[in-house]
Write an enzyme that holds these catalytic residues in place. Structure first.
Site, PDB file in Angstrom:
ATOM      1  N   GLU A  26      46.287  39.617  45.352  1.00  0.00           N
ATOM      2  CA  GLU A  26      45.732  38.545  46.194  1.00  0.00           C
ATOM      3  C   GLU A  26      46.750  37.426  46.415  1.00  0.00           C
ATOM      4  O   GLU A  26      47.807  37.387  45.785  1.00  0.00           O
ATOM      5  CB  GLU A  26      44.456  37.989  45.560  1.00  0.00           C
ATOM      6  CG  GLU A  26      44.684  37.412  44.183  1.00  0.00           C
ATOM      7  CD  GLU A  26      43.863  36.174  43.895  1.00  0.00           C
ATOM      8  OE1 GLU A  26      43.828  35.275  44.759  1.00  0.00           O
ATOM      9  OE2 GLU A  26      43.283  36.117  42.804  1.00  0.00           O
ATOM     10  N   LYS A  87      42.139  28.723  52.355  1.00  0.00           N
ATOM     11  CA  LYS A  87      41.659  29.603  51.286  1.00  0.00           C
ATOM     12  C   LYS A  87      40.523  30.434  51.882  1.00  0.00           C
ATOM     13  O   LYS A  87      39.468  29.901  52.220  1.00  0.00           O
ATOM     14  CB  LYS A  87      41.176  28.766  50.094  1.00  0.00           C
ATOM     15  CG  LYS A  87      40.507  29.559  48.985  1.00  0.00           C
ATOM     16  CD  LYS A  87      40.098  28.645  47.822  1.00  0.00           C
ATOM     17  CE  LYS A  87      39.121  29.350  46.888  1.00  0.00           C
ATOM     18  NZ  LYS A  87      38.599  28.438  45.851  1.00  0.00           N
ATOM     19  N   VAL A 107      39.653  36.739  45.760  1.00  0.00           N
ATOM     20  CA  VAL A 107      39.281  38.073  45.274  1.00  0.00           C
ATOM     21  C   VAL A 107      38.350  38.749  46.284  1.00  0.00           C
ATOM     22  O   VAL A 107      38.570  39.905  46.669  1.00  0.00           O
ATOM     23  CB  VAL A 107      38.629  37.975  43.874  1.00  0.00           C
ATOM     24  CG1 VAL A 107      37.965  39.288  43.485  1.00  0.00           C
ATOM     25  CG2 VAL A 107      39.678  37.574  42.834  1.00  0.00           C
ATOM     26  N   ASP A 139      26.643  26.526  42.809  1.00  0.00           N
ATOM     27  CA  ASP A 139      27.991  27.055  43.048  1.00  0.00           C
ATOM     28  C   ASP A 139      28.188  28.391  42.330  1.00  0.00           C
ATOM     29  O   ASP A 139      28.360  28.442  41.111  1.00  0.00           O
ATOM     30  CB  ASP A 139      29.037  26.024  42.598  1.00  0.00           C
ATOM     31  CG  ASP A 139      30.451  26.408  43.033  1.00  0.00           C
ATOM     32  OD1 ASP A 139      30.648  27.535  43.532  1.00  0.00           O
ATOM     33  OD2 ASP A 139      31.358  25.567  42.869  1.00  0.00           O
ATOM     34  N   ALA A 142      31.694  33.633  45.807  1.00  0.00           N
ATOM     35  CA  ALA A 142      31.430  34.792  46.668  1.00  0.00           C
ATOM     36  C   ALA A 142      32.103  36.057  46.127  1.00  0.00           C
ATOM     37  O   ALA A 142      31.799  37.164  46.579  1.00  0.00           O
ATOM     38  CB  ALA A 142      31.909  34.504  48.086  1.00  0.00           C
ATOM     39  N   LYS A 160      37.138  33.217  34.820  1.00  0.00           N
ATOM     40  CA  LYS A 160      37.783  32.012  34.272  1.00  0.00           C
ATOM     41  C   LYS A 160      36.852  31.300  33.297  1.00  0.00           C
ATOM     42  O   LYS A 160      35.676  31.121  33.580  1.00  0.00           O
ATOM     43  CB  LYS A 160      38.201  31.087  35.414  1.00  0.00           C
ATOM     44  CG  LYS A 160      39.237  31.729  36.318  1.00  0.00           C
ATOM     45  CD  LYS A 160      39.689  30.771  37.391  1.00  0.00           C
ATOM     46  CE  LYS A 160      40.407  31.535  38.483  1.00  0.00           C
ATOM     47  NZ  LYS A 160      39.442  32.216  39.400  1.00  0.00           N
TER      48      LYS A 160
HETATM   49  N1  PSU Z   1      42.908  34.153  39.363  1.00  0.00           N
HETATM   50  C1  PSU Z   1      43.824  33.232  38.955  1.00  0.00           C
HETATM   51  N2  PSU Z   1      43.989  32.111  39.737  1.00  0.00           N
HETATM   52  C2  PSU Z   1      43.255  31.898  40.886  1.00  0.00           C
HETATM   53  C3  PSU Z   1      42.282  32.868  41.299  1.00  0.00           C
HETATM   54  C4  PSU Z   1      42.154  33.977  40.495  1.00  0.00           C
HETATM   55  O1  PSU Z   1      44.497  33.413  37.934  1.00  0.00           O
HETATM   56  O2  PSU Z   1      43.443  30.863  41.563  1.00  0.00           O
HETATM   57  C5  PSU Z   1      41.477  32.623  42.576  1.00  0.00           C
HETATM   58  C6  PSU Z   1      40.957  33.945  43.154  1.00  0.00           C
HETATM   59  O3  PSU Z   1      41.413  34.043  44.489  1.00  0.00           O
HETATM   60  C7  PSU Z   1      39.454  33.815  43.110  1.00  0.00           C
HETATM   61  C8  PSU Z   1      39.292  32.355  43.325  1.00  0.00           C
HETATM   62  O4  PSU Z   1      38.794  34.593  44.069  1.00  0.00           O
HETATM   63  O5  PSU Z   1      40.287  31.833  42.421  1.00  0.00           O
HETATM   64  C9  PSU Z   1      37.886  31.871  43.011  1.00  0.00           C
HETATM   65  O6  PSU Z   1      37.574  30.816  43.866  1.00  0.00           O
HETATM   66  P1  PSU Z   1      36.027  30.366  44.031  1.00  0.00           P
HETATM   67  O7  PSU Z   1      35.604  29.972  42.659  1.00  0.00           O
HETATM   68  O8  PSU Z   1      36.092  29.199  45.005  1.00  0.00           O
HETATM   69  O9  PSU Z   1      35.291  31.529  44.586  1.00  0.00           O
HETATM   70 MN    MN Z   2      32.350  28.005  44.796  1.00  0.00          MN
END
Ligand code: PSU
Ligand code: MN
Length: 305
Positions: A26, A87, A107, A139, A142, A160
């Site tokens: 990604e 993003k 992702v 929150d 997706a 995370k």
């Molecule tokens: N893994 C990492 N760093 C990141 C991400 C994943 O080590 O920044 C990114 C991925 O692209 C994942 C996004 O889809 O964080 C999640 O964002 P959100 O919580 O807004 O869906």
């Molecule tokens: Mn979000």
């Protein structure tokens, strides 16, 4: 109907044509997940590791309204410093393409683009999930609903640790998404090897994971697979150490009124500051570790075909 705005690099096109092990990567991690210059050096290291393990890397991003699968070195460098990059998740993908924008893929969006290109295995750092405070904010990344629809296996170091991990696992279970621990019975917590939560399924080899993926295809089951690969012990930051920083960063995000797609980038960059750079070292180590396992799974899938 539009023609599909999909551009494969020569390396990726040839690899797919002769059935080589292709691993999708990604780009949101490059534009919004890590600071320059580590974002670019890590992206290059990950690609080289996939090649060294016998695979072909396919980093995915949107450039001037086209999905690019396989980026050359100068494009990687540009992406790592460009300021006008959206993003892009499932909700934004068609807009980014029709408006001719530049975008990095999360992702969720990387899964969609990988599937369009015919790539079934993808490595990242940590997937998105249910955020802490979801009762108030609603929150939920997706990424989680994408797993229920798009048949790509995503190798990650769990979700995370900033997230609400028990609810993230519950959500994935409800959506029918297999979450497989690689050589572990604990769900990993990104910077730490264990979240203290059991992982629903366990596999001890890339071959076992490949067999499960092909069984899902045989059954005609929709959706992807989460392969949860703990960060190597030498690079982990223990959970107890991270927790105070996480609580602080999440509280600051709330105080500062951070919402929507800004939340995860804000939290990651706060963690970098609070840990004086250690969280980034760990993030780099876990991404590399995931790229290695993803390549082995792609090779095992190819060996069965
Ligand atoms: N893994 C990492 N760093 C990141 C991400 C994943 O080590 O920044 C990114 C991925 O692209 C994942 C996004 O889809 O964080 C999640 O964002 P959100 O919580 O807004 O869906
Ligand atoms: Mn979000």
């Amino acid at each position: 109907m539009n023609a599909l705005p999909l551009v494969l690099s020569a390396e990726v096109r040839d690899a797919l044509a002769c059935g080589k092990a292709v691993v999708a990567l990604e780009s949101t991690i490059i534009t919004h997940g890590m600071p320059w210059p580590q974002n670019v050096s890590t992206a290059r290291e990950v690609e080289n590791l996939v090649r060294a393990e016998g695979g072909v890397p396919a980093t995915i991003a949107i450039i001037s309204g086209k999905i690019h699968v396989g980026l050359d070195d100068s494009t990687l460098e540009w992406l790592g410093t460009a300021k006008d990059v959206m993003k892009v998740s499932r909700a934004d993908l068609a807009y980014a393409l029709s408006a001719g924008r530049h975008g990095s893929t999360t992702v969720a969006a990387t899964m969609i683009c990988a599937h369009l290109a015919g790539i079934g295995v993808f490595a990242t750092g940590g997937i998105g999930g249910v955020h802490r405070g979801v009762e108030e904010t609603m929150d939920i990344s997706a990424d989680l609903t994408e797993f229920a629809r798009t048949p790509v296996a995503v190798v990650c170091a769990g979700a995370k640790a900033l997230l609400d991990l028990p609810r993230t696992l519950e959500f994935l279970e409800t959506q029918g998404v297999p979450v497989v621990g690689y050589e572990t019975s604990d769900f990993p917590a990104f910077w730490s090897r264990s979240s203290g939560l059991p992982v629903p399924l366990r596999a001890d080899s890339a071959k076992e994971i490949a067999s499960m993926i092909s069984m899902r295809a045989t059954l005609g089951l929709d959706g992807g697979v989460v392969v949860a690969n703990p960060v190597p012990a030498a690079s982990e930051i223990p959970r107890a150490e991270m927790e105070a920083f996480i609580t602080q960063a999440v509280e600051e995000a709330r105080r500062d009124g951070i919402t929507g797609k800004a939340v995860t980038p804000y939290l990651l960059s706060r963690m970098l500051e609070l840990t004086a750079g250690r969280s980034l070292e760990t993030n780099i180590a876990l991404v590399l570790n995931n790229a290695r396992l993803a390549t082995h799974i792609a090779l095992a899938l190819g060996a069965k075909a």
